[in-house]
Design a protein around this motif. Structure first.
Motif, PDB file in Angstrom:
ATOM      1  N   ALA A  40       0.679  -1.239  -0.095  1.00 64.44           N
ATOM      2  CA  ALA A  40       0.077   0.205   0.053  1.00 64.44           C
ATOM      3  C   ALA A  40       0.918   1.201   0.048  1.00 64.44           C
ATOM      4  O   ALA A  40       0.302   2.385  -0.281  1.00 64.44           O
ATOM      5  N   GLN A  41       2.150   1.192   0.165  1.00 61.68           N
ATOM      6  CA  GLN A  41       2.950   2.277   0.392  1.00 61.68           C
ATOM      7  C   GLN A  41       3.741   2.575  -0.947  1.00 61.68           C
ATOM      8  O   GLN A  41       4.547   3.422  -1.130  1.00 61.68           O
ATOM      9  N   GLN A  42       3.509   1.823  -1.729  1.00 67.05           N
ATOM     10  CA  GLN A  42       4.316   1.755  -3.357  1.00 67.05           C
ATOM     11  C   GLN A  42       3.844   2.587  -4.353  1.00 67.05           C
ATOM     12  O   GLN A  42       4.459   2.476  -5.334  1.00 67.05           O
ATOM     13  N   THR A  43       2.633   3.141  -3.990  1.00 64.83           N
ATOM     14  CA  THR A  43       1.973   4.301  -4.998  1.00 64.83           C
ATOM     15  C   THR A  43       1.663   5.683  -4.725  1.00 64.83           C
ATOM     16  O   THR A  43       1.103   5.402  -3.239  1.00 64.83           O
ATOM     17  N   THR A  44       2.036   6.360  -5.259  1.00 63.18           N
ATOM     18  CA  THR A  44       1.503   7.710  -4.925  1.00 63.18           C
ATOM     19  C   THR A  44       0.181   8.068  -5.286  1.00 63.18           C
ATOM     20  O   THR A  44      -0.288   9.177  -4.670  1.00 63.18           O
ATOM     21  N   ASN A  45      -0.660   7.268  -5.861  1.00 64.15           N
ATOM     22  CA  ASN A  45      -2.033   7.529  -6.218  1.00 64.15           C
ATOM     23  C   ASN A  45      -2.867   7.037  -4.965  1.00 64.15           C
ATOM     24  O   ASN A  45      -2.960   6.332  -4.656  1.00 64.15           O
ATOM     25  N   THR A  46      -3.549   8.138  -4.377  1.00 64.91           N
ATOM     26  CA  THR A  46      -4.309   7.971  -3.058  1.00 64.91           C
ATOM     27  C   THR A  46      -5.561   7.244  -3.280  1.00 64.91           C
ATOM     28  O   THR A  46      -6.025   6.895  -2.453  1.00 64.91           O
ATOM     29  N   ASN A  47      -5.751   7.105  -4.796  1.00 65.52           N
ATOM     30  CA  ASN A  47      -6.926   6.509  -5.209  1.00 65.52           C
ATOM     31  C   ASN A  47      -6.909   5.064  -5.267  1.00 65.52           C
ATOM     32  O   ASN A  47      -7.788   4.123  -5.611  1.00 65.52           O
ATOM     33  N   VAL A  48      -5.612   4.556  -5.219  1.00 66.11           N
ATOM     34  CA  VAL A  48      -5.210   3.201  -5.498  1.00 66.11           C
ATOM     35  C   VAL A  48      -4.433   2.412  -4.298  1.00 66.11           C
ATOM     36  O   VAL A  48      -3.580   3.115  -3.884  1.00 66.11           O
ATOM     37  N   THR A  49      -4.830   1.487  -3.962  1.00 64.98           N
ATOM     38  CA  THR A  49      -4.093   0.630  -2.789  1.00 64.98           C
ATOM     39  C   THR A  49      -3.819  -0.918  -3.405  1.00 64.98           C
ATOM     40  O   THR A  49      -4.565  -1.363  -4.078  1.00 64.98           O
ATOM     41  N   ASN A  50      -2.756  -1.346  -2.772  1.00 66.24           N
ATOM     42  CA  ASN A  50      -2.355  -2.699  -3.305  1.00 66.24           C
ATOM     43  C   ASN A  50      -2.346  -3.636  -1.875  1.00 66.24           C
ATOM     44  O   ASN A  50      -1.683  -2.772  -0.977  1.00 66.24           O
ATOM     45  N   ILE A  51      -3.073  -4.497  -1.658  1.00 67.29           N
ATOM     46  CA  ILE A  51      -2.911  -5.646  -0.777  1.00 67.29           C
ATOM     47  C   ILE A  51      -3.033  -6.956  -1.057  1.00 67.29           C
ATOM     48  O   ILE A  51      -3.309  -7.166  -2.161  1.00 67.29           O
ATOM     49  N   MET A  52      -2.761  -7.835  -0.252  1.00 61.86           N
ATOM     50  CA  MET A  52      -2.503  -9.179  -0.392  1.00 61.86           C
ATOM     51  C   MET A  52      -4.058  -9.496  -0.536  1.00 61.86           C
ATOM     52  O   MET A  52      -4.741  -9.263   0.543  1.00 61.86           O
ATOM     53  N   SER A  53      -4.243 -10.531  -1.441  1.00 63.38           N
ATOM     54  CA  SER A  53      -5.659 -10.982  -1.158  1.00 63.38           C
ATOM     55  C   SER A  53      -6.066 -11.732  -0.117  1.00 63.38           C
ATOM     56  O   SER A  53      -5.275 -12.565   0.338  1.00 63.38           O
ATOM     57  N   VAL A  54      -7.069 -11.419   0.678  1.00 66.70           N
ATOM     58  CA  VAL A  54      -7.487 -11.873   1.980  1.00 66.70           C
ATOM     59  C   VAL A  54      -9.009 -12.439   1.924  1.00 66.70           C
ATOM     60  O   VAL A  54      -9.883 -11.201   1.714  1.00 66.70           O
ATOM     61  N   SER A  55      -9.282 -13.492   2.269  1.00 68.04           N
ATOM     62  CA  SER A  55     -10.597 -14.023   2.145  1.00 68.04           C
ATOM     63  C   SER A  55     -11.514 -13.611   0.885  1.00 68.04           C
ATOM     64  O   SER A  55     -12.613 -13.148   0.945  1.00 68.04           O
ATOM     65  N   GLY A  56     -10.581 -13.731  -0.252  1.00 63.88           N
ATOM     66  CA  GLY A  56     -11.238 -13.421  -1.520  1.00 63.88           C
ATOM     67  C   GLY A  56     -11.587 -12.176  -1.896  1.00 63.88           C
ATOM     68  O   GLY A  56     -11.964 -11.668  -3.132  1.00 63.88           O
ATOM     69  N   LEU A  57     -10.877 -11.067  -1.215  1.00 59.30           N
ATOM     70  CA  LEU A  57     -11.045  -9.747  -1.723  1.00 59.30           C
ATOM     71  C   LEU A  57      -9.914  -9.687  -2.803  1.00 59.30           C
ATOM     72  O   LEU A  57      -8.899 -10.322  -2.723  1.00 59.30           O
ATOM     73  N   PRO A  58     -10.082  -8.752  -3.600  1.00 61.39           N
ATOM     74  CA  PRO A  58      -9.080  -8.631  -4.618  1.00 61.39           C
ATOM     75  C   PRO A  58      -7.786  -7.887  -3.991  1.00 61.39           C
ATOM     76  O   PRO A  58      -7.782  -7.183  -2.995  1.00 61.39           O
ATOM     77  N   PRO A  59      -6.575  -8.319  -4.637  1.00 59.02           N
ATOM     78  CA  PRO A  59      -5.280  -7.825  -4.055  1.00 59.02           C
ATOM     79  C   PRO A  59      -4.980  -6.196  -4.440  1.00 59.02           C
ATOM     80  O   PRO A  59      -4.193  -5.722  -3.873  1.00 59.02           O
ATOM     81  N   ILE A  60      -5.865  -5.446  -5.172  1.00 56.17           N
ATOM     82  CA  ILE A  60      -5.623  -4.289  -5.675  1.00 56.17           C
ATOM     83  C   ILE A  60      -7.202  -3.611  -5.750  1.00 56.17           C
ATOM     84  O   ILE A  60      -7.929  -4.038  -6.220  1.00 56.17           O
ATOM     85  N   GLY A  61      -7.111  -2.387  -5.412  1.00 55.36           N
ATOM     86  CA  GLY A  61      -8.399  -1.580  -5.627  1.00 55.36           C
ATOM     87  C   GLY A  61      -8.373  -0.176  -5.009  1.00 55.36           C
ATOM     88  O   GLY A  61      -7.286   0.365  -4.816  1.00 55.36           O
TER      89      GLY A  61
END
Length: 364
Positions: A40-61
């Motif tokens: 989540a700290q690797q992008t400067t776009n505040t509208n985008v976040t990257n996370i590891m997929s947990v319980s079926g949620l997408p890893p990015i959004g």
């Protein structure tokens, strides 16, 4: 005016699970983030976040995705299985709360048919997982949102969602964003350098993100497991007003099989933002004697006693004593001296004899 926004600073992350580490390291190097830093700290776009997929949620959004509470059951939001509440076309067969099929003859392509989730989505942040195979989309297949009065069947070759003024659709077959039969964006998602020479197709499984937080204004966006497509439609709250808003699918393809699974929501920030807005509104009210003054619960009784209250004030508010209207030479205006029981003895009229002789003065 309705607007659509292109994707900004898209970040492509892992496709196969075995390449996750390599892709993560490459992204970190490109962004300048230290190795091992959270995605989540690797992008400067505040509208985008990257996370590891947990319980079926997408890893990015969108940025609020990591705070989503995973739905305990897919039945929290779903299609109307009874089929008699007007939430779907007669040609759309609801087989489960999360599955709908356009059950018609192969030649029946002369109407656009739709089905909507039966619960309105006018508040909170929501995530839906959509499964729609490419071979079952045909040339017209759309998903989006629509208000309750939007018809669920239209004549002609139409995908229905986006072909009315009260619906906003993402045509996944042609990658168009549509409202009121007007194409607002012909290239959604926007291409990035990595897409050169590649014909982009929306995968069989993708996600819809609906943010109806008043602070956001109402945003519908989409994405897949390896890419966030960015904002598709914005300002939905102002446009729909108090009209109920529903997630809706539409197509004219015979045999179209659509699974729409509710993945979770995030509402805590919504309640807090509404609470903060209410507090700000109350604090902005005039405090003159023509209005009831809003006070905090921590205000002491001593402070309340000093507040003048106009006529018609609700019960429970302190009242100033009436001015003294007795004969000249009587006690000055203000609170009368307290007697037994906290009340003042009644004053004798000037024309009468002293109270001790007449016996008319009442001792309290």
């Amino acid at each position: 005016m309705l607007c659509c926004k292109p994707m900004q600073n898209e970040v492509s992350v892992s496709e196969p699970a075995q390449q996750q580490v390599a892709v993560t390291q490459q992204t970190q190097q490109q962004s300048g983030a230290p190795m091992g830093a959270p995605m989540a700290q690797q992008t400067t776009n505040t509208n985008v976040t990257n996370i590891m997929s947990v319980s079926g949620l997408p890893p990015i959004g969108p940025a609020w995705l990591p705070q989503v509470e995973v739905a305990a059951t897919i039945g929290k939001y779903g299609f109307d299985v009874t089929g008699n509440m007007g939430h779907s076309s007669e040609k759309m067969q609801v087989r489960a709360r999360d599955i709908v099929v356009r059950f018609v003859q192969k030649t029946d392509v002369h109407t656009g048919d739709g089905a909507r989730i039966m619960e309105p989505l006018n508040s909170g942040k929501h995530v839906f997982e959509i499964e729609w195979a490419k071979e079952l989309r045909g040339s017209l297949a759309a998903i989006g949102v629509a208000i309750g009065k939007t018809p669920m069947q239209m004549k002609g070759k139409t995908c229905l969602v986006g072909d009315t003024s009260t619906s906003w659709g993402f045509d996944i077959a042609r990658r168009n964003l549509i409202n009121n039969k007007k194409v607002l964006n012909k290239r959604y998602p926007e291409m990035i350098p990595e897409d050169r020479g590649i014909h982009i197709k929306i995968p069989d499984t993708f996600y819809a993100f609906l943010d109806m937080d008043p602070a956001s204004g109402g945003v519908l966006s989409f994405g897949s497991a390896d890419r966030y497509y960015g904002e598709a439609f914005i300002d939905l709250i102002r446009i729909v007003g108090n009209e109920p808003l529903y997630l809706t699918v539409g197509t004219n393809t015979p045999g179209a099989h659509i699974r729409c699974t509710y993945k979770g929501s995030y509402t805590h920030a919504i309640m807090q933002s509404e609470r903060d807005a209410n507090v700000a509104l109350m604090n902005a009210l005039p405090s003159n004697t023509g209005h009831t003054q809003v006070q905090q619960s921590t205000t002491s009784q001593q402070q309340q006693d000093t507040i003048p209250v106009p006529m018609g004030q609700p019960m429970g508010q302190p009242m100033q004593p009436p001015p003294y209207t007795g004969p000249v030479g009587g006690p000055p205006p203000g609170p009368p001296p307290a007697g037994d029981g906290g009340q003042a003895p009644a004053a004798a009229p000037a024309e009468q004899a002293p109270a001790a002789d007449s016996g008319t003065t009442e001792q309290l």
